[in-house]
Design a protein around this motif. Structure first.
Motif, PDB file in Angstrom:
ATOM      1  N   HIS A  20       0.761  -1.343  -0.007  1.00  0.00           N
ATOM      2  CA  HIS A  20      -0.197  -0.023   0.042  1.00  0.00           C
ATOM      3  C   HIS A  20       0.785   1.258  -0.064  1.00  0.00           C
ATOM      4  CE1 HIS A  20       0.712   1.512   4.067  1.00  0.00           C
ATOM      5  NE2 HIS A  20       0.755   0.130   4.400  1.00  0.00           N
ATOM      6  N   VAL A  21       1.928   1.177   0.492  1.00  0.00           N
ATOM      7  CA  VAL A  21       2.981   2.285   0.301  1.00  0.00           C
ATOM      8  C   VAL A  21       3.415   2.832  -0.947  1.00  0.00           C
ATOM      9  CG1 VAL A  21       5.433   3.128   1.183  1.00  0.00           C
ATOM     10  CG2 VAL A  21       4.124   1.595   2.676  1.00  0.00           C
ATOM     11  N   ALA A  22       3.743   1.777  -1.712  1.00  0.00           N
ATOM     12  CA  ALA A  22       4.347   2.250  -3.180  1.00  0.00           C
ATOM     13  C   ALA A  22       3.319   2.324  -4.276  1.00  0.00           C
ATOM     14  CB  ALA A  22       5.381   1.276  -3.457  1.00  0.00           C
ATOM     15  N   TRP A  23       2.120   1.668  -4.132  1.00  0.00           N
ATOM     16  CA  TRP A  23       1.223   1.458  -5.424  1.00  0.00           C
ATOM     17  C   TRP A  23       0.010   2.657  -5.060  1.00  0.00           C
ATOM     18  CZ3 TRP A  23       1.643  -1.462  -9.357  1.00  0.00           C
ATOM     19  CH2 TRP A  23       0.493  -1.692 -10.155  1.00  0.00           C
ATOM     20  N   PRO A  24      -0.072   3.264  -5.948  1.00  0.00           N
ATOM     21  CA  PRO A  24      -0.977   4.610  -6.114  1.00  0.00           C
ATOM     22  C   PRO A  24      -2.401   4.034  -6.019  1.00  0.00           C
ATOM     23  CG  PRO A  24      -0.430   4.130  -8.355  1.00  0.00           C
ATOM     24  CD  PRO A  24       0.316   3.037  -7.545  1.00  0.00           C
ATOM     25  N   LEU A  25      -3.326   5.045  -5.501  1.00  0.00           N
ATOM     26  CA  LEU A  25      -4.921   5.081  -5.693  1.00  0.00           C
ATOM     27  C   LEU A  25      -5.274   5.588  -6.797  1.00  0.00           C
ATOM     28  CD1 LEU A  25      -5.331   6.930  -2.108  1.00  0.00           C
ATOM     29  CD2 LEU A  25      -5.260   4.539  -2.568  1.00  0.00           C
ATOM     30  N   GLU A  26      -6.572   5.130  -6.795  1.00  0.00           N
ATOM     31  CA  GLU A  26      -7.304   5.492  -8.054  1.00  0.00           C
ATOM     32  C   GLU A  26      -7.435   7.152  -8.296  1.00  0.00           C
ATOM     33  OE1 GLU A  26      -8.409   3.737 -10.582  1.00  0.00           O
ATOM     34  OE2 GLU A  26      -8.898   1.886  -9.878  1.00  0.00           O
ATOM     35  N   ALA A  27      -7.419   7.740  -9.571  1.00  0.00           N
ATOM     36  CA  ALA A  27      -7.235   9.095  -9.468  1.00  0.00           C
ATOM     37  C   ALA A  27      -8.569   9.805  -9.251  1.00  0.00           C
ATOM     38  CB  ALA A  27      -7.324   9.475 -11.050  1.00  0.00           C
ATOM     39  N   GLU A  28      -9.806   9.060  -8.921  1.00  0.00           N
ATOM     40  CA  GLU A  28     -11.090   9.509  -8.222  1.00  0.00           C
ATOM     41  C   GLU A  28     -11.299   9.521  -6.802  1.00  0.00           C
ATOM     42  OE1 GLU A  28     -11.898   5.819 -10.223  1.00  0.00           O
ATOM     43  OE2 GLU A  28     -10.799   7.618 -10.650  1.00  0.00           O
ATOM     44  N   SER A  29     -10.345   9.045  -6.297  1.00  0.00           N
ATOM     45  CA  SER A  29     -10.292   8.633  -4.732  1.00  0.00           C
ATOM     46  C   SER A  29     -10.662   9.844  -3.906  1.00  0.00           C
ATOM     47  CB  SER A  29      -8.941   8.113  -4.235  1.00  0.00           C
ATOM     48  OG  SER A  29      -8.788   6.720  -4.776  1.00  0.00           O
ATOM     49  N   GLY A  30     -11.635   9.742  -2.955  1.00  0.00           N
ATOM     50  CA  GLY A  30     -12.095  10.964  -2.027  1.00  0.00           C
ATOM     51  C   GLY A  30     -10.916  11.408  -1.312  1.00  0.00           C
ATOM     52  N   ARG A  31     -11.197  12.659  -0.787  1.00  0.00           N
ATOM     53  CA  ARG A  31     -10.279  13.191   0.056  1.00  0.00           C
ATOM     54  C   ARG A  31      -9.830  12.246   1.276  1.00  0.00           C
ATOM     55  NH1 ARG A  31     -12.073  19.064   2.801  1.00  0.00           N
ATOM     56  NH2 ARG A  31     -13.536  17.275   3.908  1.00  0.00           N
ATOM     57  N   TRP A  32     -11.020  11.794   2.234  1.00  0.00           N
ATOM     58  CA  TRP A  32     -10.578  11.186   3.028  1.00  0.00           C
ATOM     59  C   TRP A  32      -9.875   9.782   3.041  1.00  0.00           C
ATOM     60  CZ3 TRP A  32     -10.850  13.575   7.577  1.00  0.00           C
ATOM     61  CH2 TRP A  32     -11.829  14.467   7.482  1.00  0.00           C
ATOM     62  N   THR A  33      -9.964   9.399   1.595  1.00  0.00           N
ATOM     63  CA  THR A  33      -9.232   8.041   1.263  1.00  0.00           C
ATOM     64  C   THR A  33      -7.881   8.614   1.073  1.00  0.00           C
ATOM     65  OG1 THR A  33     -11.459   7.088   0.364  1.00  0.00           O
ATOM     66  CG2 THR A  33      -8.893   6.275  -0.519  1.00  0.00           C
ATOM     67  N   VAL A  34      -7.604   9.603   0.545  1.00  0.00           N
ATOM     68  CA  VAL A  34      -6.165  10.079   0.303  1.00  0.00           C
ATOM     69  C   VAL A  34      -5.569  10.277   1.586  1.00  0.00           C
ATOM     70  CG1 VAL A  34      -4.902  11.926  -0.737  1.00  0.00           C
ATOM     71  CG2 VAL A  34      -6.796  10.796  -1.995  1.00  0.00           C
ATOM     72  N   LEU A  35      -6.268  11.012   2.454  1.00  0.00           N
ATOM     73  CA  LEU A  35      -5.692  11.372   3.851  1.00  0.00           C
ATOM     74  C   LEU A  35      -5.230  10.140   4.678  1.00  0.00           C
ATOM     75  CD1 LEU A  35      -5.236  13.501   5.727  1.00  0.00           C
ATOM     76  CD2 LEU A  35      -7.347  13.461   6.818  1.00  0.00           C
ATOM     77  N   LEU A  36      -6.361   9.106   4.584  1.00  0.00           N
ATOM     78  CA  LEU A  36      -5.872   7.917   5.079  1.00  0.00           C
ATOM     79  C   LEU A  36      -4.694   7.273   4.609  1.00  0.00           C
ATOM     80  CD1 LEU A  36      -6.719   5.694   7.278  1.00  0.00           C
ATOM     81  CD2 LEU A  36      -8.338   4.614   5.605  1.00  0.00           C
ATOM     82  N   ASP A  37      -4.533   7.253   3.173  1.00  0.00           N
ATOM     83  CA  ASP A  37      -3.343   6.629   2.644  1.00  0.00           C
ATOM     84  C   ASP A  37      -2.095   7.354   3.220  1.00  0.00           C
ATOM     85  OD1 ASP A  37      -2.249   4.863   0.558  1.00  0.00           O
ATOM     86  OD2 ASP A  37      -1.826   6.771  -0.444  1.00  0.00           O
ATOM     87  N   ARG A  38      -2.335   8.483   3.212  1.00  0.00           N
ATOM     88  CA  ARG A  38      -1.005   9.468   3.538  1.00  0.00           C
ATOM     89  C   ARG A  38      -0.633   9.245   5.032  1.00  0.00           C
ATOM     90  NH1 ARG A  38      -2.180  15.204   0.441  1.00  0.00           N
ATOM     91  NH2 ARG A  38      -1.862  14.252  -1.736  1.00  0.00           N
TER      92      ARG A  38
END
Length: 404
Positions: free
Chosen positions: A30-48
């Motif tokens: 999960h560290v290296a593989w990117p998220l989908e371009a349309e991922s929501g803000r909270w998903t991006v925040l959780l990923d970071r």
């Protein structure tokens, strides 16, 4: 979170087929593989947040691994037992989190790859089969890396059998980590780090291989199209417009050539730092692994497997790099031998002949320098560079063996 990880798609919108090592890389890392371009803000925040916590875990492992080396600095055998895990930890911490910082750029590269470069089995079965043969070494290497990880994961089994509480890797903690309430969480973190490191090792190799070999296939296809176009044109065109027709074909081929070169530059930009780090650590890592495997092979099976995996990784990457280098090195000759002289011989239009000769000269000049992937422009990814690394590792091993 796994459902939000980017899944490549073909131009028609259908999911792109991915080789099993790349699929595992996507699932495990999960560290290296990117998220989908349309991922929501909270998903991006959780990923970071998860990436930041992962970085802290790597720092913690870096600290206790280094403490082991300091504690055993007077004992060469124990020092070299912990050296490989420390070296690979530092290497992968740099590579993995550098990629994590540029995930969006990596996703954009994959999107462009599947939109413009990817050679599908349905459209080009022969080229696709050729790519699969070229990628066979990376698939085997992925299996060996997984076997190496499995050998590390046998440590908990031996802990139960012999009533011990050892970590997966050689580490020294500033507290009593054998207490159960410390031992279990730390062992879980050991497992997590093992998954991240191993998936990054074989996953990125396969991603680079796919990008390079499909790009190589497009260059091969470019040469085939140029030769066939010239032959067809010479058979059906009149002497008045044959040079004009060939010049239009050549212009289109050159535009495709420029697009391939531009994609190659994007691949170079994405991987050049991580390739440099990989090659910079490889000689020391191979030396330490070979030393442990050579001095006591029966007690160090995991180091033998790891040495084979690393050795195969370097050779596979070197072969892929040399393949792309050889193909692009022949581009200038491809334009030179593309039957342009037959076109000029058949054409009666002197003005168009002059324009065509100038265009051919330009094409040869533009492709006089082959394309190659580098490590920060310090070396080319090729078998030559890999053999130099192996030679350096053997020299280090000879020196260490003489000090025993």
């Amino acid at each position: 979170m796994p459902f939000h990880r980017y899944r490549p798609r073909l131009p028609g919108g259908e999911l792109a087929p991915m080789p099993w090592p790349v699929s595992l890389y996507r699932i495990m890392n999960h560290v290296a593989w990117p998220l989908e371009a349309e991922s929501g803000r909270w998903t991006v925040l959780l990923d970071r947040v998860m990436i930041f916590l992962g970085f802290l875990v790597f720092c913690e492992h870096n600290e206790v691994d280094f403490h082991y080396l300091i504690a055993n600095r007077q004992d060469m055998d124990n020092l070299l037992t912990g050296m490989p895990t420390y070296l690979i930890l530092v290497e992968l911490q740099i590579r993995c989190f550098q990629l994590a910082w540029h995930k969006d750029r990596f996703r954009a590269l994959l999107q462009r790859f599947y939109a413009e470069i990817y050679v599908s089995e349905e459209m080009e079965p022969l080229l696709f089969a050729r790519i699969q043969r070229q990628m066979l070494a990376t698939r085997v290497n992925s299996t060996v890396y997984l076997l190496t990880l499995f050998n590390f994961f046998l440590v908990p089994v031996t802990n139960v059998i012999y009533h011990r509480r050892e970590m997966l890797y050689k580490q020294v903690y500033p507290f009593d980590n054998t207490q159960l309430h410390f031992f279990i969480p730390l062992l879980v973190l050991n497992f997590w780090v093992g998954f991240i490191i191993t998936s990054m090792l074989f996953g990125e190799l396969n991603v680079m291989g796919e990008l390079m070999m499909h790009l190589n296939a497009r260059y091969v296809q470019l040469g085939q199209d140029l030769r066939l176009s010239a032959q067809r044109l010479l058979k059906r065109s009149s002497s008045l417009n044959v040079a004009t027709g060939y010049r239009l074909i050549l212009t289109h081929i050159l535009r495709r050539n420029a697009a391939l070169r531009d994609f190659g530059q994007r691949v170079e930009e994405e991987f050049t730092l991580r390739i440099f780090v990989m090659f910079a650590f490889s000689a020391g890592l191979l030396c330490a692994l070979f030393f442990k495997a050579f001095t006591n092979p029966w007690a160090n099976v995991v180091y033998i497997m790891w040495f084979l995996a690393k050795f195969m990784e370097l050779l596979a990457l070197g072969m892929l790099g040399s393949t792309l280098l050889k193909t692009t090195d022949e581009l200038g000759m491809m334009y030179y031998t593309a039957n342009w002289e037959q076109v000029i011989h058949q054409s009666d239009n002197v003005g168009e002949n002059v324009k065509l000769m100038k265009l051919v000269t330009l094409a040869i000049q533009l492709n006089s320098r082959p394309f190659f992937i580098t490590g920060l422009n310090y070396f080319r990814v090729s078998l030559t560079a890999v053999l130099k690394i192996i030679q350096g590792a053997f020299s280090y091993f000879t020196f260490l063996n003489s000090m025993r």
